[in-house]
Design a protein around this motif. Structure first.
Motif, PDB file in Angstrom:
ATOM      1  N   THR A  58      67.183-100.894  13.270  1.00 31.70           N
ATOM      2  CA  THR A  58      67.861 -99.659  13.246  1.00 31.70           C
ATOM      3  C   THR A  58      68.863 -99.460  12.132  1.00 31.70           C
ATOM      4  O   THR A  58      68.875-100.526  11.269  1.00 31.70           O
ATOM      5  CB  THR A  58      68.645 -99.571  14.806  1.00 31.70           C
ATOM      6  OG1 THR A  58      69.682-100.377  14.665  1.00 31.70           O
ATOM      7  CG2 THR A  58      67.785 -99.760  16.013  1.00 31.70           C
ATOM      8  N   GLU A  63      71.841 -99.257  12.279  1.00 31.01           N
ATOM      9  CA  GLU A  63      73.091-100.283  12.727  1.00 31.01           C
ATOM     10  C   GLU A  63      72.753-101.650  12.176  1.00 31.01           C
ATOM     11  O   GLU A  63      73.459-102.263  11.641  1.00 31.01           O
ATOM     12  CB  GLU A  63      73.449-100.467  14.049  1.00 31.01           C
ATOM     13  CG  GLU A  63      74.140 -99.005  14.512  1.00 31.01           C
ATOM     14  CD  GLU A  63      75.518 -99.045  14.161  1.00 31.01           C
ATOM     15  OE1 GLU A  63      76.312 -99.965  13.709  1.00 31.01           O
ATOM     16  OE2 GLU A  63      75.939 -98.135  13.900  1.00 31.01           O
ATOM     17  N   ASP A  64      71.462-102.258  12.130  1.00 28.50           N
ATOM     18  CA  ASP A  64      71.062-103.249  11.781  1.00 28.50           C
ATOM     19  C   ASP A  64      71.360-103.553  10.409  1.00 28.50           C
ATOM     20  O   ASP A  64      71.726-104.477   9.691  1.00 28.50           O
ATOM     21  CB  ASP A  64      69.709-103.626  11.946  1.00 28.50           C
ATOM     22  CG  ASP A  64      69.528-103.967  13.317  1.00 28.50           C
ATOM     23  OD1 ASP A  64      70.140-104.690  14.066  1.00 28.50           O
ATOM     24  OD2 ASP A  64      68.559-103.331  14.094  1.00 28.50           O
ATOM     25  N   LYS A  67      73.273-101.489   8.355  1.00 26.73           N
ATOM     26  CA  LYS A  67      74.797-101.688   8.308  1.00 26.73           C
ATOM     27  C   LYS A  67      75.431-103.024   8.478  1.00 26.73           C
ATOM     28  O   LYS A  67      76.115-103.350   7.802  1.00 26.73           O
ATOM     29  CB  LYS A  67      75.614-100.508   9.188  1.00 26.73           C
ATOM     30  CG  LYS A  67      77.018-100.753   9.024  1.00 26.73           C
ATOM     31  CD  LYS A  67      77.536 -99.464  10.076  1.00 26.73           C
ATOM     32  CE  LYS A  67      78.960 -99.346   9.778  1.00 26.73           C
ATOM     33  NZ  LYS A  67      79.770 -98.294  10.940  1.00 26.73           N
ATOM     34  N   TYR A  68      74.788-103.647   9.436  1.00 27.11           N
ATOM     35  CA  TYR A  68      75.600-104.876   9.965  1.00 27.11           C
ATOM     36  C   TYR A  68      75.216-105.862   8.712  1.00 27.11           C
ATOM     37  O   TYR A  68      76.022-106.564   8.336  1.00 27.11           O
ATOM     38  CB  TYR A  68      74.867-105.254  11.218  1.00 27.11           C
ATOM     39  CG  TYR A  68      75.162-106.679  11.693  1.00 27.11           C
ATOM     40  CD1 TYR A  68      76.301-106.851  12.306  1.00 27.11           C
ATOM     41  CD2 TYR A  68      74.342-107.964  11.432  1.00 27.11           C
ATOM     42  CE1 TYR A  68      76.546-108.295  12.917  1.00 27.11           C
ATOM     43  CE2 TYR A  68      74.627-109.120  11.672  1.00 27.11           C
ATOM     44  CZ  TYR A  68      75.774-109.284  12.478  1.00 27.11           C
ATOM     45  OH  TYR A  68      75.960-110.781  12.953  1.00 27.11           O
ATOM     46  N   ASN A  99      76.963-105.198   5.414  1.00 29.54           N
ATOM     47  CA  ASN A  99      78.476-105.603   5.993  1.00 29.54           C
ATOM     48  C   ASN A  99      79.022-107.134   5.910  1.00 29.54           C
ATOM     49  O   ASN A  99      79.941-107.690   5.402  1.00 29.54           O
ATOM     50  CB  ASN A  99      79.019-104.936   6.833  1.00 29.54           C
ATOM     51  CG  ASN A  99      79.497-103.280   6.799  1.00 29.54           C
ATOM     52  OD1 ASN A  99      79.886-103.145   5.708  1.00 29.54           O
ATOM     53  ND2 ASN A  99      79.619-102.517   7.720  1.00 29.54           N
ATOM     54  N   GLU A 101      77.776 -95.370   6.611  1.00 32.72           N
ATOM     55  CA  GLU A 101      77.942 -94.573   7.940  1.00 32.72           C
ATOM     56  C   GLU A 101      76.294 -94.439   8.418  1.00 32.72           C
ATOM     57  O   GLU A 101      75.463 -94.455   7.857  1.00 32.72           O
ATOM     58  CB  GLU A 101      78.162 -93.109   7.323  1.00 32.72           C
ATOM     59  CG  GLU A 101      77.946 -92.110   8.332  1.00 32.72           C
ATOM     60  CD  GLU A 101      78.467 -90.808   8.000  1.00 32.72           C
ATOM     61  OE1 GLU A 101      78.233 -89.801   8.405  1.00 32.72           O
ATOM     62  OE2 GLU A 101      79.019 -90.584   6.806  1.00 32.72           O
ATOM     63  N   THR A 102      76.395 -94.282   9.562  1.00 31.70           N
ATOM     64  CA  THR A 102      74.743 -94.382  10.449  1.00 31.70           C
ATOM     65  C   THR A 102      74.922 -93.001  11.239  1.00 31.70           C
ATOM     66  O   THR A 102      75.904 -92.349  11.679  1.00 31.70           O
ATOM     67  CB  THR A 102      74.732 -95.456  11.396  1.00 31.70           C
ATOM     68  OG1 THR A 102      75.491 -95.687  12.265  1.00 31.70           O
ATOM     69  CG2 THR A 102      74.635 -96.777  10.579  1.00 31.70           C
ATOM     70  N   ASP A 159      69.370 -93.706  14.834  1.00 35.16           N
ATOM     71  CA  ASP A 159      68.815 -95.097  14.832  1.00 35.16           C
ATOM     72  C   ASP A 159      68.254 -94.993  13.382  1.00 35.16           C
ATOM     73  O   ASP A 159      68.019 -96.259  13.147  1.00 35.16           O
ATOM     74  CB  ASP A 159      67.869 -95.248  15.902  1.00 35.16           C
ATOM     75  CG  ASP A 159      68.471 -95.333  17.056  1.00 35.16           C
ATOM     76  OD1 ASP A 159      69.802 -95.898  17.152  1.00 35.16           O
ATOM     77  OD2 ASP A 159      67.769 -95.567  18.016  1.00 35.16           O
ATOM     78  N   VAL A 173      71.125 -93.901   7.566  1.00 33.88           N
ATOM     79  CA  VAL A 173      72.166 -94.795   6.930  1.00 33.88           C
ATOM     80  C   VAL A 173      72.708 -94.035   5.518  1.00 33.88           C
ATOM     81  O   VAL A 173      71.775 -93.943   4.893  1.00 33.88           O
ATOM     82  CB  VAL A 173      71.757 -96.354   6.664  1.00 33.88           C
ATOM     83  CG1 VAL A 173      70.600 -96.617   5.955  1.00 33.88           C
ATOM     84  CG2 VAL A 173      73.007 -97.099   6.420  1.00 33.88           C
ATOM     85  N   LYS A 202      70.978-109.341  14.209  1.00 35.85           N
ATOM     86  CA  LYS A 202      72.558-109.755  14.497  1.00 35.85           C
ATOM     87  C   LYS A 202      72.291-110.981  15.575  1.00 35.85           C
ATOM     88  O   LYS A 202      73.361-111.935  15.549  1.00 35.85           O
ATOM     89  CB  LYS A 202      73.188-108.585  15.646  1.00 35.85           C
ATOM     90  CG  LYS A 202      73.628-107.358  14.728  1.00 35.85           C
ATOM     91  CD  LYS A 202      74.126-106.279  15.730  1.00 35.85           C
ATOM     92  CE  LYS A 202      74.512-104.974  15.203  1.00 35.85           C
ATOM     93  NZ  LYS A 202      75.104-104.022  15.907  1.00 35.85           N
TER      94      LYS A 202
END
Length: 533
Positions: free
Chosen positions: A119, A121-122, A124-125, A128, A150-151, A154, A157, A182
């Motif tokens: 996703t 978020e993955d 971004k993670y 980061n 920013e996301t 799903d 990005v 993660k």
């Protein structure tokens, strides 16, 4: 590179398919033997570096050649070069005229190798954590210009940058921006060991002996969705202690393909005495080798000392006598084949001259001979490194202006010592992270630089580097890069020595040879296949 540290000259030898009796290969899913690739790269877990294959930590060519097969990135540079195109993403673009906001949308149904969805978020993670871990030997500098991520849903990005950066799509194509899970990669600490998991074209299984990788088996990832076409089922990467052992394995048909690092002597022999069934092809090579200086060390703190060294080093002799046809003299951090190159060192110093060097030292009130040690790594840049540094010692001491010793150290100890500032003068190399002049200047001159160097140029950091990144048309930034190269030639925080050439040698039986190593010396194992018998 890179990024990465240099291992040159990179010569690839491809021979006939491995015979079962010659040993050691697993069968592919179609019953064919795995393609076996040899390398002299070493992956060792140490107290200083317990996580050599973590994307937040690993920043050298050999490590990236493992990561590129296993960890997917949003973009990638296509096989023939040019601007990056979507890989894990289905689309990416700047959304403003200033090149400060970059938006990517992920491919539908993208998953990690274990089937877990990938996703936004993955993404971004993953990025980061590189920034948060901020390893002093890692690739964080490539991502340092990111302000926020920013996301949206799903699959979307958006990267907001601190300053405009037309090279950002290239940076997202590097393993520094690799997408990880993660559950397998801690947010603020490295993943120790040698296992790598991702959503790339292959899964990997390392074979370990004495905290060191001796073999990696790459197997086609059945869940892979991306822009790459995988032309084989399995590739085995075998690690050898030196070029001689790797060459013997090639002769014995225990490996199909010999990559980094072939000795200059081996390459020269193949050029001068071609073998039946083997074709040697010169390919674009963008790697460089250089001396670097701890500009706070008393021995070389004075700019005059560094300039005097630049004045007497004979690059042509080093390239010609040590490396032969596999290297050529380099008078700038930016190679001659990259847009924006200028011969700044030659323009400033001309031909080697003891008289001019003596004048530089005398005008600065430097007592001679200046004493220091030239440090080099014994097991990372190929077998010719020791010969090169003996030649450099001879050149410097012959002037009577210097009293130089040389000392070699294994890479596992060399790199940590270099980062700590233990060496006044030391040899390094560079494979580009991407083929743009920015990647030959910013990693050495910007904040969070690759060398952890104390040298600073306010003009370079605050004005010229940001200015160069504003130009969409990279040729338009040529004047800015000329100024950056002139700063290096004047202050000499680093001293370029040679630019490497790259070769591929192949025998009937393997296909995709011409695409298996790109101009940045990245292995693209998915391009290899076997011809029909």
């Amino acid at each position: 590179m890179n990024r990465k540290t240099l291992v040159l000259p990179a010569v690839v030898g491809l021979l006939a398919p491995v015979l079962a009796a010659c040993g050691g290969t697993d069968s592919g899913s179609d019953g064919k033997a795995a393609i076996v690739v040899g390398t002299t790269d070493q992956f060792v877990a140490t107290e200083d570096n317990p996580a050599p294959l973590d994307p937040a930590i690993g920043y050298e060519a050999g490590v990236w050649n493992v990561l590129r097969q296993t960890v997917q990135t949003l973009t990638h540079v296509p096989r023939g070069g040019g601007q990056p195109v979507p890989e894990a993403a289905r689309s990416c673009t700047f959304t403003d005229r200033e090149n400060e906001s970059y938006r990517c949308r992920l491919r539908t149904g993208l998953t990690f190798a274990d089937g877990t969805p990938v996703t936004a978020e993955d993404v971004k993670y993953s990025i980061n954590r590189v920034i948060d871990i901020k390893s002093d030997s890692g690739p964080v500098g490539l991502l340092a210009n990111i302000d926020t991520i920013e996301t949206s849903g799903d699959d979307e990005v958006i990267f907001h940058l601190k300053t405009p950066d037309a090279t950002f799509p290239y940076k997202l194509a590097t393993p520094a921006a690799g997408i990880v899970q993660k559950s397998k990669y801690p947010a603020r600490s490295p993943r120790n060991g040698f296992q790598v998991d991702g959503s790339g074209p292959y899964t990997m299984k390392p074979e370990i002996k004495n905290d060191q990788v001796v073999k990696v088996l790459f197997t086609r990832n059945p869940h892979y969705k991306g822009d790459l076409k995988v032309l084989n089922d399995k590739v085995e990467l075998d690690l050898f202690p030196d070029a001689k052992a790797m060459g013997e394995a090639l002769d014995a048909q225990k490996i199909d393909m010999m990559t980094r690092t072939m000795s200059p002597g081996q390459a020269q022999q193949m050029l001068e005495q071609p073998k039946d069934g083997i074709k040697l092809t010169e390919m674009p090579g963008l790697a460089i080798s250089y001396l670097a200086f701890d500009t706070t060390d008393p021995a070389v703190k004075s700019k005059a000392v560094r300039q005097a060294i630049a004045q007497v080093v004979d690059r042509g002799q080093i390239a010609g006598q040590v490396y032969g046809a596999t290297a050529e003299p380099l008078y700038s951090l930016i190679p001659s084949s990259i847009t924006g190159h200028t011969n700044s060192f030659y323009n400033k110093y001309g031909e080697p001259s003891t008289t001019k060097a003596a004048g530089i030292l005398q005008d600065a009130g430097i007592q001679t001979p200046v004493k220091f040690t030239l440090h080099y790594t014994t097991d990372h840049y190929g077998p010719a490194t020791a010969t090169e540094f003996k030649a450099l010692k001879k050149q410097l001491n012959a002037t009577g202006l210097f009293d130089v010793n040389v000392q070699g150290t294994p890479w596992a100890k060399y790199r940590p010592a270099q980062k700590r500032g233990d060496y006044a003068v030391y040899g390094m190399g560079w494979f580009p992270d991407f083929p743009d002049p920015d990647n030959y200047t910013a990693p050495f001159l910007d904040r969070n630089n690759f060398l952890n160097s104390p040298y600073k140029s306010a003009l370079a950091q605050n004005t010229l580097i940001p200015q160069s990144r504003r130009e969409d048309d990279r040729a338009s930034a040529a004047k800015t890069f000329q100024k950056l190269q002139d700063i290096v030639a004047t202050d000499v925080p680093v001293l370029p020595i040679w630019q490497g050439k790259q070769y591929v040698a192949s025998r009937d039986g393997l296909t995709g040879v011409e695409w298996s190593v790109n101009s940045s010396a990245d292995l693209q194992l998915w391009e290899l296949g076997r011809s029909a018998v």
